[in-house]
Design a protein around this motif. Structure first.
Motif: not given
Ligand SMILES: Cc1ncc(C[n+]2csc(CCOP(=O)(O)OP(=O)(O)O)c2C)c(N)n1
Length: 283
Positions: A2-3, A167-173, A204-210, A228-230
């Protein structure tokens, strides 16, 4: 994720002014001490200004607010940058900055959650902050932001945390990497090459941005992508320069920790006066 809707967000001009003010106040504080981690403090101020100026849900009047977002300065030696941010945001008086690392201070050189209002995790032993941030994200619904150093990523425990978060898909991190290409004793590429950090986090499974870590508008854009990524955590690789914003510090290659003589002090004071001018222009 959430924003944040609770705080009144700063516009980009205000965020840039906040960034320059953080640089100014932390530099003044280190000048007062006569030594300090100039390089690695100055390379994270843009990110701190974006987080505390717009995205991090927090209340300076109530630092322990229950549903606040959490911030972990994993590269805890950049404590003075966080303290300047917190002071300018109103967590405590700016005069506290003159007490950094003094006996009995609430502002030790490395971040300490038991001493400083607004500090959410004690850090300084490299590798531990990102691990704590990951655990905090797993155990809470709040957003958790952390800044790690590129040198810090040589600590193996960072990669355990990163694997756990994916692994735990921690989208709040959201993990920011201060990719300033230097560590304590030299260039990362001479000591232990980072290789492609963006690809590593992606693998490793992250959304990875530069992003350009000196551009507050660009940093805001990628933070919004993260928010915005969940379905997975986000890494933001900040392309930074150690010392950015204070040219005298940038020009010294061994700028991890500086002890000031009169000449260096005078040069940094001149740079601070330039910051003042820029801050004035942004008004
Ligand atoms: C476990 C541990 N080992 C060593 C140190 C000493 N140390 C403090 S900062 C630093 C360099 C870190 O480099 P980086 O993460 O790239 O930080 P930056 O260059 O951005 O300041 C080292 C080795 C420490 N704080 N913790």
């Amino acid at each position: 994720m959430p924003t944040n809707e609770m705080q009144s967000p700063l516009d980009l001009r205000q965020i840039e002014s906040f960034n320059l003010s953080i640089k100014k106040e932390l530099s003044k504080a280190l000048l007062n001490m006569g030594y300090g981690h100039f390089g690695g403090c100055l390379s994270v101020t843009e990110t701190l200004a974006c987080l505390y100026g717009r995205y991090l849900k927090h209340d300076p009047q109530n630092p322990q607010m229950k549903d606040r977002d959490l911030f972990v300065l994993s590269k805890g030696h950049a404590g003075p940058a966080l303290y300047a941010t917190l002071a300018l945001r109103g967590f405590f008086d700016l005069s506290w900055l003159q007490t950094i690392n003094a006996n009995g201070t609430n502002l030790p050189s490395h971040a300490d959650m038991n001493k400083t209002p607004g500090v959410d995790m004690t850090t300084g032993s490299l590798g531990q902050g990102i691990s704590c941030a990951t655990g905090m994200a797993a155990g809470s619904k709040s957003n958790v932001f952390t800044i790690v150093g590129d040198g810090e990523l040589q600590e193996g425990q960072c990669w355990e945390a990163i694997q756990f978060a994916a692994h735990h898909k921690l989208s709040n991190l959201v993990v920011f990497v201060d990719n300033n290409k230097r560590q304590l004793d030299g260039d990362i590429s001479d000591i232990q090459e980072s290789f492609d950090l963006q690809k590593k986090f992606e693998a490793f499974g992250f959304q990875s941005l530069a992003v350009d870590g000196a551009n507050v508008g660009a940093i805001c854009d990628v933070i919004e992508q993260a928010l915005a990524t969940t379905d997975r955590p986000t890494a933001i690789i900040l392309d930074t320069v150690k010392g950015q914003g204070i040219q005298t510090v940038v020009n010294i290659s061994a700028n991890h920790h500086l002890r000031l003589d009169d000449e260096l002090r005078a040069a940094i004071e001149t740079d601070i006066a330039l910051l003042d001018k820029k801050i004035e222009e942004l008004k």
